[in-house]
Design a protein around this motif. Structure first.
Motif, PDB file in Angstrom:
ATOM      1  N   CYS A 186       0.746  -1.468   0.013  1.00  0.00           N
ATOM      2  CA  CYS A 186      -0.049  -0.040   0.035  1.00  0.00           C
ATOM      3  C   CYS A 186       0.924   1.231   0.034  1.00  0.00           C
ATOM      4  CB  CYS A 186      -0.773   0.053   1.159  1.00  0.00           C
ATOM      5  SG  CYS A 186      -2.352  -1.206   1.137  1.00  0.00           S
ATOM      6  N   LEU A 187       2.244   1.238   0.366  1.00  0.00           N
ATOM      7  CA  LEU A 187       3.003   2.432   0.581  1.00  0.00           C
ATOM      8  C   LEU A 187       3.773   2.407  -0.725  1.00  0.00           C
ATOM      9  CD1 LEU A 187       4.555   1.976   4.252  1.00  0.00           C
ATOM     10  CD2 LEU A 187       2.746   3.882   3.457  1.00  0.00           C
ATOM     11  N   VAL A 188       3.903   1.751  -1.759  1.00  0.00           N
ATOM     12  CA  VAL A 188       4.670   1.765  -2.818  1.00  0.00           C
ATOM     13  C   VAL A 188       4.172   3.152  -3.506  1.00  0.00           C
ATOM     14  CG1 VAL A 188       5.825  -0.430  -3.211  1.00  0.00           C
ATOM     15  CG2 VAL A 188       3.542   0.249  -4.348  1.00  0.00           C
ATOM     16  N   GLY A 189       5.134   3.809  -3.996  1.00  0.00           N
ATOM     17  CA  GLY A 189       4.798   5.186  -4.758  1.00  0.00           C
ATOM     18  C   GLY A 189       4.380   6.309  -3.896  1.00  0.00           C
ATOM     19  N   PRO A 304      10.626  -4.323  -7.176  1.00  0.00           N
ATOM     20  CA  PRO A 304       9.292  -3.293  -7.172  1.00  0.00           C
ATOM     21  C   PRO A 304       8.512  -4.019  -8.363  1.00  0.00           C
ATOM     22  CG  PRO A 304      10.961  -2.166  -8.460  1.00  0.00           C
ATOM     23  CD  PRO A 304      11.692  -3.574  -7.956  1.00  0.00           C
ATOM     24  N   ASP A 305       9.049  -5.289  -8.890  1.00  0.00           N
ATOM     25  CA  ASP A 305       7.717  -5.681 -10.128  1.00  0.00           C
ATOM     26  C   ASP A 305       7.202  -6.946  -9.074  1.00  0.00           C
ATOM     27  OD1 ASP A 305       9.111  -4.537 -11.840  1.00  0.00           O
ATOM     28  OD2 ASP A 305      10.839  -5.703 -12.273  1.00  0.00           O
ATOM     29  N   ARG A 306       6.047  -7.269 -10.015  1.00  0.00           N
ATOM     30  CA  ARG A 306       5.295  -8.551  -9.724  1.00  0.00           C
ATOM     31  C   ARG A 306       5.436  -9.411 -10.711  1.00  0.00           C
ATOM     32  NH1 ARG A 306       1.423  -7.137  -5.634  1.00  0.00           N
ATOM     33  NH2 ARG A 306       1.411  -4.859  -5.295  1.00  0.00           N
TER      34      ARG A 306
ATOM     35  N   HIS B 161      13.893   8.976 -16.327  1.00  0.00           N
ATOM     36  CA  HIS B 161      13.850   8.117 -14.963  1.00  0.00           C
ATOM     37  C   HIS B 161      12.379   7.668 -14.996  1.00  0.00           C
ATOM     38  CE1 HIS B 161      14.243   6.167 -10.990  1.00  0.00           C
ATOM     39  NE2 HIS B 161      15.664   6.689 -10.994  1.00  0.00           N
ATOM     40  N   ALA B 162      12.428   6.165 -15.229  1.00  0.00           N
ATOM     41  CA  ALA B 162      11.171   5.315 -15.303  1.00  0.00           C
ATOM     42  C   ALA B 162      10.354   5.281 -14.216  1.00  0.00           C
ATOM     43  CB  ALA B 162      11.491   4.028 -15.549  1.00  0.00           C
ATOM     44  N   ALA B 163      10.926   5.621 -13.147  1.00  0.00           N
ATOM     45  CA  ALA B 163      10.142   5.598 -11.595  1.00  0.00           C
ATOM     46  C   ALA B 163       9.645   7.010 -11.370  1.00  0.00           C
ATOM     47  CB  ALA B 163      10.963   5.058 -10.508  1.00  0.00           C
ATOM     48  N   ASP B 164      10.015   8.006 -12.204  1.00  0.00           N
ATOM     49  CA  ASP B 164       9.349   9.353 -11.758  1.00  0.00           C
ATOM     50  C   ASP B 164       7.745   9.110 -11.734  1.00  0.00           C
ATOM     51  OD1 ASP B 164      10.638  12.651 -12.262  1.00  0.00           O
ATOM     52  OD2 ASP B 164       8.603  12.041 -12.592  1.00  0.00           O
ATOM     53  N   PRO B 165       7.460  10.083 -10.771  1.00  0.00           N
ATOM     54  CA  PRO B 165       5.870  10.098 -11.034  1.00  0.00           C
ATOM     55  C   PRO B 165       5.230  10.778 -12.114  1.00  0.00           C
ATOM     56  CG  PRO B 165       6.606  10.824  -8.699  1.00  0.00           C
ATOM     57  CD  PRO B 165       7.995  10.746  -9.597  1.00  0.00           C
ATOM     58  N   TYR B 166       6.058  11.544 -12.758  1.00  0.00           N
ATOM     59  CA  TYR B 166       5.476  11.928 -14.261  1.00  0.00           C
ATOM     60  C   TYR B 166       5.847  11.083 -15.489  1.00  0.00           C
ATOM     61  CZ  TYR B 166       3.797  16.205 -11.472  1.00  0.00           C
ATOM     62  OH  TYR B 166       2.912  16.809 -10.737  1.00  0.00           O
ATOM     63  N   ASP B 177     -12.784  11.249 -10.252  1.00  0.00           N
ATOM     64  CA  ASP B 177     -13.889  10.609  -9.934  1.00  0.00           C
ATOM     65  C   ASP B 177     -13.690   9.423  -9.097  1.00  0.00           C
ATOM     66  OD1 ASP B 177     -15.628   8.146 -11.584  1.00  0.00           O
ATOM     67  OD2 ASP B 177     -13.695   8.813 -12.324  1.00  0.00           O
ATOM     68  N   SER B 178     -14.485   9.035  -8.075  1.00  0.00           N
ATOM     69  CA  SER B 178     -13.861   8.284  -7.175  1.00  0.00           C
ATOM     70  C   SER B 178     -13.372   6.980  -7.666  1.00  0.00           C
ATOM     71  CB  SER B 178     -14.975   8.059  -5.885  1.00  0.00           C
ATOM     72  OG  SER B 178     -16.094   7.735  -6.644  1.00  0.00           O
ATOM     73  N   GLU B 179     -13.822   6.449  -8.517  1.00  0.00           N
ATOM     74  CA  GLU B 179     -13.569   5.000  -8.844  1.00  0.00           C
ATOM     75  C   GLU B 179     -12.183   4.966  -9.725  1.00  0.00           C
ATOM     76  OE1 GLU B 179     -16.564   6.178  -9.173  1.00  0.00           O
ATOM     77  OE2 GLU B 179     -17.953   4.919  -8.410  1.00  0.00           O
ATOM     78  N   HIS B 180     -12.100   6.078 -10.496  1.00  0.00           N
ATOM     79  CA  HIS B 180     -10.862   6.026 -11.203  1.00  0.00           C
ATOM     80  C   HIS B 180      -9.664   6.559 -10.459  1.00  0.00           C
ATOM     81  CE1 HIS B 180     -13.645   5.704 -14.559  1.00  0.00           C
ATOM     82  NE2 HIS B 180     -12.721   4.587 -14.939  1.00  0.00           N
ATOM     83  N   SER B 181     -10.043   7.509  -9.534  1.00  0.00           N
ATOM     84  CA  SER B 181      -9.035   8.052  -8.659  1.00  0.00           C
ATOM     85  C   SER B 181      -8.698   6.704  -7.717  1.00  0.00           C
ATOM     86  CB  SER B 181      -9.746   9.178  -7.760  1.00  0.00           C
ATOM     87  OG  SER B 181      -8.469   9.475  -6.838  1.00  0.00           O
ATOM     88  N   ALA B 182      -9.613   5.908  -7.331  1.00  0.00           N
ATOM     89  CA  ALA B 182      -8.947   4.897  -6.662  1.00  0.00           C
ATOM     90  C   ALA B 182      -8.071   3.921  -7.356  1.00  0.00           C
ATOM     91  CB  ALA B 182     -10.317   3.933  -6.207  1.00  0.00           C
ATOM     92  N   ILE B 183      -8.285   3.448  -8.313  1.00  0.00           N
ATOM     93  CA  ILE B 183      -7.527   2.839  -9.443  1.00  0.00           C
ATOM     94  C   ILE B 183      -6.132   3.492  -9.465  1.00  0.00           C
ATOM     95  CG2 ILE B 183      -7.265   1.849 -11.556  1.00  0.00           C
ATOM     96  CD1 ILE B 183     -10.372   1.310 -11.675  1.00  0.00           C
ATOM     97  N   TRP B 184      -5.949   4.652  -9.636  1.00  0.00           N
ATOM     98  CA  TRP B 184      -5.049   5.230  -9.817  1.00  0.00           C
ATOM     99  C   TRP B 184      -4.196   5.204  -8.586  1.00  0.00           C
ATOM    100  CZ3 TRP B 184      -5.322  11.436 -10.219  1.00  0.00           C
ATOM    101  CH2 TRP B 184      -3.615  12.027 -10.362  1.00  0.00           C
ATOM    102  N   GLN B 185      -4.871   5.640  -7.464  1.00  0.00           N
ATOM    103  CA  GLN B 185      -4.065   5.453  -6.254  1.00  0.00           C
ATOM    104  C   GLN B 185      -3.555   4.109  -5.965  1.00  0.00           C
ATOM    105  OE1 GLN B 185      -6.148   7.460  -2.745  1.00  0.00           O
ATOM    106  NE2 GLN B 185      -7.510   8.281  -4.261  1.00  0.00           N
ATOM    107  N   CYS B 186      -4.201   3.089  -6.426  1.00  0.00           N
ATOM    108  CA  CYS B 186      -3.693   1.603  -6.366  1.00  0.00           C
ATOM    109  C   CYS B 186      -2.699   1.234  -7.231  1.00  0.00           C
ATOM    110  CB  CYS B 186      -4.863   0.777  -6.605  1.00  0.00           C
ATOM    111  SG  CYS B 186      -6.332   0.735  -5.332  1.00  0.00           S
ATOM    112  N   LEU B 187      -2.554   2.288  -8.363  1.00  0.00           N
ATOM    113  CA  LEU B 187      -1.427   2.076  -9.260  1.00  0.00           C
ATOM    114  C   LEU B 187      -0.110   2.674  -9.057  1.00  0.00           C
ATOM    115  CD1 LEU B 187      -3.499   2.004 -12.713  1.00  0.00           C
ATOM    116  CD2 LEU B 187      -2.491  -0.179 -11.656  1.00  0.00           C
ATOM    117  N   VAL B 188      -0.122   3.867  -7.862  1.00  0.00           N
ATOM    118  CA  VAL B 188       1.165   4.407  -7.786  1.00  0.00           C
ATOM    119  C   VAL B 188       2.385   3.446  -7.418  1.00  0.00           C
ATOM    120  CG1 VAL B 188      -0.062   6.794  -7.592  1.00  0.00           C
ATOM    121  CG2 VAL B 188       0.463   5.153  -5.646  1.00  0.00           C
ATOM    122  N   GLY B 189       3.381   3.592  -8.164  1.00  0.00           N
ATOM    123  CA  GLY B 189       4.592   2.595  -7.936  1.00  0.00           C
ATOM    124  C   GLY B 189       4.438   1.345  -8.218  1.00  0.00           C
TER     125      GLY B 189
END
Lengths: 417, 417
Positions: A186-189, A304-306, B161-166, B177-189
């Motif tokens: 949950c903390l990655v990124g 950091p991969d899966r 840098h591949a790991a840059d947040p941008y 919107d809450s659903e796509h924001s949720a998925i985005w938050q789960c995808l960071v990192g």
């Protein structure tokens, strides 16, 4: 030993780590780690295997994995060990440290028990290796020793790029257990500055709804029936008393550098939500999975991969519902006692984990009542860590461990009526 | 217009983005975006505000936020607008594009409705701005136009840098919107290569357990009572038909570049789990929250950081239980129709979203039965996108939108008996 720089590690091909030393290869976690390593031959080379006494299984593993070296704690059986051509054997008190610091090892998996496992953990980190640990003492007793090393390794990377996956101490000291792996995932990124609280889930064990009288009469047979996870006897009893969750609170404190007030425990009988993180903006991220240790073991190896794994994904629709409730620290005081030990400091935490080994052993032997387990824990914390605020080194922790075990194994403390 | 390089953007202080143009500042999302921006004066400067016709609220917002410029769609009221000293006014058909591409703007928040909003979105991305969008047409109708621009901006960063947040397209085209924001938050990192499936949750709306006969008799008053989210009339009806979730499936396909077979919908009546991502190793990450749009709005503004927000965190213990079940695509066929439209391509998806506007409007007017909404959607997809596989540009999409609305607003399609 100086740590290699980030650039040196990259140039040496050590990131991602591919060359593995597996310490404790024949126990429950060790065998599952072998499964994971064998499932991904393209990703990993097993350089070293070590175990205490299961020479037969070690030989089988060596025949399949063809490591460069094996170590066996039971020196009397070392010479007779049947090994493939090209596999060396080492013994002696420092064998684990020798394996953990080899030049051809990038990642050390620690699946051995006890506070003595701190020695190879510290040696590996000092040598700039990645450590994935299932050993609870690493953090409960040695958090103050291991985390500064992991933080230094991470800081070296962070100076080059803050968002690099290796700029986190968790990249260097990787937890192998489902709750801490969940929090890590949950903390990655995310930035640790964004964390408001960690939320550890607990199944609550088989006696979640038992009355105090029923708890007092619990037998080892009853306690060994864990509702959701199939595990070893020690951890199953620890789940039933919530001592396991208490130890995890202390581990979380060290791993994530989060204060005890910001580490919450939620009872979640289905064990589908493995743990969660609450952030300062009110968002909560949770990691869910089936109860299969191969998932957190593999994540600790591939971060950091899966990669694809045999672990079945959780099925929310099949689950139908997930339940949550507050833990009852009156009926299950071990959680409160562990939190207090954590707040007292490393000596109290080390006394707690040693005392818990003794207490569970005595409960299984029939010389301690189930409800006397937390009382023994509290007495050990009081006696050995109640006022001391020092931070023992490994030798101090090992000596303390011996003291606690001797004291509570030989007293008549809490003998059943 | 060429995009500025990553280094140029950093040097110009554009990362993190601080200087905001808010398009659609007086609607529900726009007003909540103003709340978020005003709560973090240290982080954001509001450079531009725009709205269609609510001149009174626009003037109030301008008095508080003192933007450099405002735009009002209703040209007749533009000159009379009472503005603070130093705030300019612009009008005209291209006012939103003018605001979105100003040199002193880093981030454009798009809270305007309709397919015409694609014009400022595309202009902003071409100028290298970050876009945070609550406009559904951006992705449902224009996904094939906006995502290549976002991917190019991300790729420019990834080479450094591949790991840059941008280095993620989501940093450039941010969902509100809450659903796509949720998925985005789960995808960071995480890497998109690790994603096995996206899991969109749906409350199921007020008629989750209604019989077909009850559904046929649903009145607008009944449909406007959403069980968990307080929203506008259009989106509340869309929740009740599951058309909203169908549109979100199409958005998810474009945002995350994931195939339709790997986008699942799970009914979750409590709306606490906002959505989730399943990974190839069997791990599932979910984002949970209270139903408060200020959280996803703020995340889209502060990514990759998080800041304190007025959104209350979810309380698992207070919630007690979370339920999940499969969606019923027989009683709620809009979900299936949307998935089919998405598979057919951009023209079918654009026809779907235009038809849904008409259908909901007619249902609220009493000229279309609740159960005729999906039938109208299916007819529109069939008629306007059934065989065409072209990918229309903005002009084509605007023309299609006009055609679909004209066709279904004037037919006697599905009038209640």
């Amino acid at each position: 030993m100086p740590s290699p720089s980030f650039a040196e590690a990259d140039a040496a091909g050590a990131r991602p780590p591919r060359r593995v030393a597996l310490l404790g290869s024949t126990g429950s976690i060790g065998r599952q780690a072998v499964d994971v390593l064998e499932a991904h031959p393209e990703a990993f080379t097993v350089v070293a295997l070590a175990t205490g006494s299961n020479a037969g299984l070690l030989a089988q593993q060596a025949a399949r994995l063809r490591p460069a070296v094996v170590a066996l704690g039971d020196a009397s059986r070392l010479r007779a060990l049947d090994l493939p051509t090209g596999t060396a054997r080492v013994g002696g008190a420092d064998a684990l440290e020798v394996l953990a610091t080899r030049d051809d090892v990038d990642l050390v998996v620690v699946a051995t028990g006890g506070v003595v496992s701190l020695r190879p953990v510290l040696a590996a980190l000092r040598a700039g290796k990645v450590v994935a640990t299932a050993n609870k003492e690493t953090l409960v007793a040695g958090g103050h020793l291991v985390m500064p090393l992991a933080r230094t390794l991470a800081a070296d990377v962070a100076t080059e790029h803050a968002a690099d996956p290796y700029a986190s101490p968790l990249a260097w000291l990787r937890p192998i257990d489902s709750e801490h792996s969940a929090i890590w995932q949950c903390l990655v990124g995310e930035s640790m500055r964004s964390v408001a609280a960690l939320v550890l889930t607990a199944s609550g064990g088989p006696f979640l709804d038992a009355s105090p009288a029923e708890l007092a009469a619990v037998t080892p047979e009853q306690a060994l029936r864990h509702p959701t996870w199939r595990m070893g006897a020690k951890i199953t009893i620890d789940s039933a008393t919530l001592a396991n969750k208490g130890l995890e609170v202390i581990e979380a404190h060290w791993l994530y550098d989060v204060g005890y007030d910001a580490i919450e425990v939620v009872i979640h009988p289905q064990s589908v939500v493995h743990s969660a993180v609450r952030f300062v903006d009110g968002s909560l991220k949770a990691q869910l999975g089936t109860p299969d240790m191969r998932l957190p073991i593999q994540y600790a190896l591939t971060y950091p991969d899966r990669r694809p794994s045999p672990a079945a994904p959780p099925d929310l629709i099949a689950a139908g519902r997930l339940d949550f409730r507050a833990p009852d620290e009156v009926r299950f005081p071990a959680l409160r006692i562990a939190r207090e030990a954590g707040r007292l400091g490393p000596r109290a935490s080390a006394a707690l984990i040693a005392a818990d080994e003794v207490a569970v052993g005595r409960f299984l032997d029939g010389t301690l009542a189930f409800t006397a387990i937390p009382a023994l824990l509290e007495a050990a914390v009081e006696r050995f860590g109640g006022t001391a605020t020092d931070a023992p080194d490994v030798e101090g922790l090992v000596a303390l461990d011996v003291d606690v075990r001797a004291t509570f194994a030989t007293t008549r403390f809490g003998a059943p009526a």
